[in-house]
Write a protein that holds these residues in place. Structure first.
Motif, PDB file in Angstrom:
ATOM      1  N   ILE A 233       0.864  -1.178   0.000  1.00  0.00           N
ATOM      2  CA  ILE A 233       0.000   0.000   0.000  1.00  0.00           C
ATOM      3  C   ILE A 233       0.901   1.229   0.000  1.00  0.00           C
ATOM      4  CG2 ILE A 233      -1.848   1.242   1.170  1.00  0.00           C
ATOM      5  CD1 ILE A 233      -2.641  -1.396   2.528  1.00  0.00           C
TER       6      ILE A 233
ATOM      7  N   PRO B  81      -3.493   8.903   3.870  1.00  0.00           N
ATOM      8  CA  PRO B  81      -4.165   7.601   4.005  1.00  0.00           C
ATOM      9  C   PRO B  81      -4.951   7.421   5.297  1.00  0.00           C
ATOM     10  CG  PRO B  81      -1.943   7.317   3.164  1.00  0.00           C
ATOM     11  CD  PRO B  81      -2.051   8.740   3.630  1.00  0.00           C
TER      12      PRO B  81
ATOM     13  N   LEU C 102      -6.918   4.085   4.531  1.00  0.00           N
ATOM     14  CA  LEU C 102      -5.981   2.973   4.594  1.00  0.00           C
ATOM     15  C   LEU C 102      -6.626   1.703   5.131  1.00  0.00           C
ATOM     16  CD1 LEU C 102      -3.001   2.064   4.317  1.00  0.00           C
ATOM     17  CD2 LEU C 102      -2.639   2.914   6.649  1.00  0.00           C
TER      18      LEU C 102
ATOM     19  N   HIS D 126      -8.462  -0.472   2.591  1.00  0.00           N
ATOM     20  CA  HIS D 126      -7.567  -1.310   1.789  1.00  0.00           C
ATOM     21  C   HIS D 126      -7.135  -2.550   2.560  1.00  0.00           C
ATOM     22  CE1 HIS D 126      -7.546   1.469  -1.413  1.00  0.00           C
ATOM     23  NE2 HIS D 126      -6.610   2.287  -0.978  1.00  0.00           N
TER      24      HIS D 126
ATOM     25  N   ILE E  40       3.712  -1.452   3.790  1.00  0.00           N
ATOM     26  CA  ILE E  40       3.237  -0.076   3.644  1.00  0.00           C
ATOM     27  C   ILE E  40       4.455   0.837   3.672  1.00  0.00           C
ATOM     28  CG2 ILE E  40       1.801   1.758   4.605  1.00  0.00           C
ATOM     29  CD1 ILE E  40       0.110  -0.384   5.984  1.00  0.00           C
TER      30      ILE E  40
ATOM     31  N   GLY F  53      -2.609   4.354  -1.624  1.00  0.00           N
ATOM     32  CA  GLY F  53      -3.310   4.537  -0.357  1.00  0.00           C
ATOM     33  C   GLY F  53      -4.320   5.653  -0.355  1.00  0.00           C
TER      34      GLY F  53
END
Length: 226
Positions: free
Chosen positions: A5, A24, A34, A37, A51, A106
């Motif tokens: 991400i 995010p 975020l 996701h 990430i 993100g």
């Protein structure tokens, strides 16, 4: 399969919202972008996540922890300054491994079924991008998608499709890059010349959360849908 991400951007266009909060972590319907996701990736069977972080990155690290609250395992790739998309991916390659991996921006909101990419096979040193209809702020699009499922350069005057920020990549796709600030588009153009950039068109929900106005519009739309 692992997924990355992208969360290291400065969020310049989102100011003043991003002066104290990384983009995010901005809330959509009461939950950070975020987190949507992470939940959707885990639901698709992708629980090993990377990430990348930079601007206000410690907030993201503190919020996510090790990922166990979502049934995920999260590692972080910290960038002292944002390396742009390709540069950030290259730095994270040791965490992503040698097998194909999924990457998602993100700062988008989507209901794309990530499990679809788990079933894709990539050409050597190739990539597969999810394309969407052109939003108002990007009316010409990025690339053309041909009948063979390959992406082509968009000639001047032609209208193409927009890259969603979701893609499946082979590690070899980045083999010639070193760790430095690098954009993705030159890699895409080189892959088009080799016939190694595939794509699909997704007609479901997708929105680029690039400005405070677009974030407000999304929150209003989701509130109305409830």
């Amino acid at each position: 399969m692992k997924a990355m991400i992208l969360a290291a951007g400065l969020g310049t266009r989102m100011r003043p919202l991003t002066e104290h909060t990384p983009k995010p972590l901005l809330p959509v319907a009461g939950k950070p972008l975020l987190e949507y996701h992470i939940e959707r990736l885990v639901a698709a069977g992708i629980s090993e996540l990377v990430i990348n972080v930079s601007h206000l990155g410690q907030q993201i690290i503190d919020y996510c922890g090790d990922g166990s609250q979502w049934g995920a395992s999260i590692q972080f790739s910290a960038e002292p300054e944002p390396l742009e998309t390709a540069g950030g991916i290259v730095q994270a390659l040791p965490l992503l491994g040698d097998e194909p991996f999924l990457v998602v921006n993100g700062d988008i909101w989507t209901d794309y079924p990530f499990e679809r990419l788990c079933e894709r096979r990539l050409a050597r040193a190739g990539a597969h991008l999810v394309m969407v209809a052109n939003p108002a702020q990007h009316p010409q699009g990025d690339f053309l998608l041909d009948d063979q499922g390959l992406l082509q350069e968009r000639p001047q005057g032609r209208i193409g499709l927009t890259f969603s920020g979701i893609g499946l990549y082979s590690a070899e796709f980045f083999a010639e890059l070193s760790e430095a600030k690098t954009a993705l588009r030159p890699l895409f153009m080189a892959a088009i010349q080799r016939g190694r950039l595939a794509g699909e068109f997704y007609e479901g929900a997708w929105q680029d959360i690039g400005t405070p106005e677009r974030l407000a519009e999304l929150n209003e739309a989701l509130a109305a849908s409830k």
